[in-house]
Design an enzyme around this catalytic site. Structure first.
Site, PDB file in Angstrom:
ATOM      1  N   SER A  36       0.812  -1.216   0.000  1.00 41.51           N
ATOM      2  CA  SER A  36       0.000   0.000   0.000  1.00 41.51           C
ATOM      3  C   SER A  36       0.850   1.272   0.000  1.00 41.51           C
ATOM      4  O   SER A  36       0.365   2.324  -0.447  1.00 41.51           O
ATOM      5  CB  SER A  36      -0.923  -0.008   1.224  1.00 41.51           C
ATOM      6  N   THR A  37       2.079   1.220   0.503  1.00 41.75           N
ATOM      7  CA  THR A  37       2.899   2.443   0.563  1.00 41.75           C
ATOM      8  C   THR A  37       3.499   2.755  -0.809  1.00 41.75           C
ATOM      9  O   THR A  37       3.378   3.865  -1.324  1.00 41.75           O
ATOM     10  CB  THR A  37       4.017   2.301   1.621  1.00 41.75           C
ATOM     11  N   GLY A  91       7.998  -0.950   0.054  1.00 39.43           N
ATOM     12  CA  GLY A  91       7.598  -0.832   1.454  1.00 39.43           C
ATOM     13  C   GLY A  91       8.333  -1.856   2.313  1.00 39.43           C
ATOM     14  O   GLY A  91       9.171  -2.616   1.824  1.00 39.43           O
ATOM     15  N   ALA A  92       8.000  -1.864   3.599  1.00 35.76           N
ATOM     16  CA  ALA A  92       8.558  -2.871   4.520  1.00 35.76           C
ATOM     17  C   ALA A  92       7.556  -3.081   5.644  1.00 35.76           C
ATOM     18  O   ALA A  92       6.668  -2.249   5.864  1.00 35.76           O
ATOM     19  CB  ALA A  92       9.895  -2.419   5.083  1.00 35.76           C
ATOM     20  N   LYS A 103      10.328  -7.933   5.293  1.00 40.12           N
ATOM     21  CA  LYS A 103       9.340  -7.715   4.247  1.00 40.12           C
ATOM     22  C   LYS A 103       8.631  -9.026   3.945  1.00 40.12           C
ATOM     23  O   LYS A 103       9.043 -10.072   4.391  1.00 40.12           O
ATOM     24  CB  LYS A 103      10.026  -7.194   2.967  1.00 40.12           C
ATOM     25  N   GLU A 112      10.681  -9.149  -4.658  1.00 37.71           N
ATOM     26  CA  GLU A 112      11.166  -7.854  -4.151  1.00 37.71           C
ATOM     27  C   GLU A 112      12.663  -7.903  -3.873  1.00 37.71           C
ATOM     28  O   GLU A 112      13.381  -6.933  -4.118  1.00 37.71           O
ATOM     29  CB  GLU A 112      10.409  -7.489  -2.872  1.00 37.71           C
ATOM     30  N   LYS A 130       6.530   1.403  11.761  1.00 37.71           N
ATOM     31  CA  LYS A 130       7.318   0.226  11.383  1.00 37.71           C
ATOM     32  C   LYS A 130       8.762   0.288  11.876  1.00 37.71           C
ATOM     33  O   LYS A 130       9.513  -0.665  11.687  1.00 37.71           O
ATOM     34  CB  LYS A 130       7.277   0.053   9.877  1.00 37.71           C
TER      35      LYS A 130
HETATM   36  O1  LIG Z   1       5.203  -8.611   0.382  1.00 31.87           O
HETATM   37  C1  LIG Z   1       4.964  -7.429   0.535  1.00 31.87           C
HETATM   38  C2  LIG Z   1       5.933  -6.401   0.806  1.00 31.87           C
HETATM   39  O2  LIG Z   1       7.131  -6.785   1.391  1.00 31.87           O
HETATM   40  C3  LIG Z   1       5.422  -5.044   1.262  1.00 31.87           C
HETATM   41  O3  LIG Z   1       6.317  -4.131   0.724  1.00 31.87           O
HETATM   42  C4  LIG Z   1       5.328  -4.866   2.754  1.00 31.87           C
HETATM   43  O4  LIG Z   1       4.498  -5.871   3.291  1.00 31.87           O
HETATM   44  C5  LIG Z   1       4.793  -3.470   3.142  1.00 31.87           C
HETATM   45  O5  LIG Z   1       3.491  -3.293   2.690  1.00 31.87           O
HETATM   46  P1  LIG Z   1       2.658  -1.986   3.015  1.00 31.87           P
HETATM   47  O6  LIG Z   1       3.342  -0.849   2.347  1.00 31.87           O
HETATM   48  O7  LIG Z   1       1.292  -2.260   2.462  1.00 31.87           O
HETATM   49  O8  LIG Z   1       2.622  -1.809   4.507  1.00 31.87           O
END
Ligand SMILES: O=C[C@H](O)[C@H](O)[C@H](O)COP(=O)(O)O
Length: 232
Positions: A36-37, A91-92, A103, A112, A130
């Site tokens: 989402s980020t 993202g992470a 991640k 990734e 985070k």
């Molecule tokens: O497998 C997904 C990734 O590593 C994402 O980058 C990570 O989970 C962060 O996601 P979000 O930005 O939605 O918090």
């Protein structure tokens, strides 16, 4: 751990995601992460391509980022065509002061890792929640279905409490974009992430784990729209 069901706008994620898109220059080959980020980054890149005539190509890390990039109008290529990328943005789920990260909350960490390690510069975009003193969220481990039992046994021997990740709208386990399972491994506080990463990688059938040691900088977005940057 990020909330994958989040549907609301997040000002923190938006600030980080949009700022990271400003790091991209014309001519760059850009690794596009998942989640989402970084979705904000991909959409902002689409805007810059339309309005500023930014000339870039992206390499996606999942079907999700592919769909967002196509919708945003970001031209795509592959690692087969462009094996060396200028920058990757992603993202992470958690990171520490040494920029070690976990991640894979979206089960996309294998692609990734390949994409981010193909890039000269790897930028993580995040909200402030985070950041942690010590990494402690479960480590996602992508495992070939054929090797699941052995992987479970050996991950338990490393001290992990394991959960085979269940699918949300399908009975049974999550199947990754690569056709594998994901085991979420809770090791509690991880005092030596590098050593743990090396030990998980030795398990036959493990495709990739979610410990990342190649982050160059983290952009943390704040609710007022400002950002903070942590660098190695
Ligand atoms: O497998 C997904 C990734 O590593 C994402 O980058 C990570 O989970 C962060 O996601 P979000 O930005 O939605 O918090």
């Amino acid at each position: 751990m990020s909330d994958r069901n989040q549907t609301q706008e997040s000002p923190e994620k938006k600030a980080a995601g949009i700022y990271a898109a400003s790091l991209v220059k014309s001519g760059d080959k850009v690794g596009l992460g998942t989640g989402s980020t970084v979705a904000y980054t991909i959409k902002e890149l689409g805007r810059r391509i339309r309005e500023e005539k930014l000339n870039v190509v992206g390499v996606v890390t999942s079907y999700q980022s592919e769909a967002i990039a196509i919708e945003a109008g970001v031209p795509l290529t592959t690692l087969a065509q462009m094996p060396e990328l200028t920058i990757a943005i992603d993202g992470a789920d958690q990171f520490d002061k040494n920029l070690m990260a976990i991640k894979g909350g979206g089960a996309a960490h294998t692609r990734e890792k390949i994409v981010s390690m193909s890039a000269k510069r790897f930028v993580v975009v995040s909200d402030p929640k985070k950041k942690a003193d010590v990494l402690s969220v479960p480590v996602p481990v992508e495992v070939m279905p054929f090797g699941k039992e052995l992987a479970v046994r050996q991950l338990k021997e490393l001290g992990g409490k394991l959960v085979l990740r269940a699918a949300a709208k399908k009975d049974g386990p999550v199947i990754t974009d690569n056709g594998n399972f994901v085991i979420d491994c809770d090791f509690g506080e991880i005092q030596n992430p590098k050593e743990l990463a090396a030990r998980i990688s030795q398990i036959p059938g493990v495709v990739e784990h979610g410990l990342f040691m190649n982050v160059d900088e983290v952009v943390i977005g704040k609710s007022d729209g400002s950002i903070e940057i942590l660098k190695k």
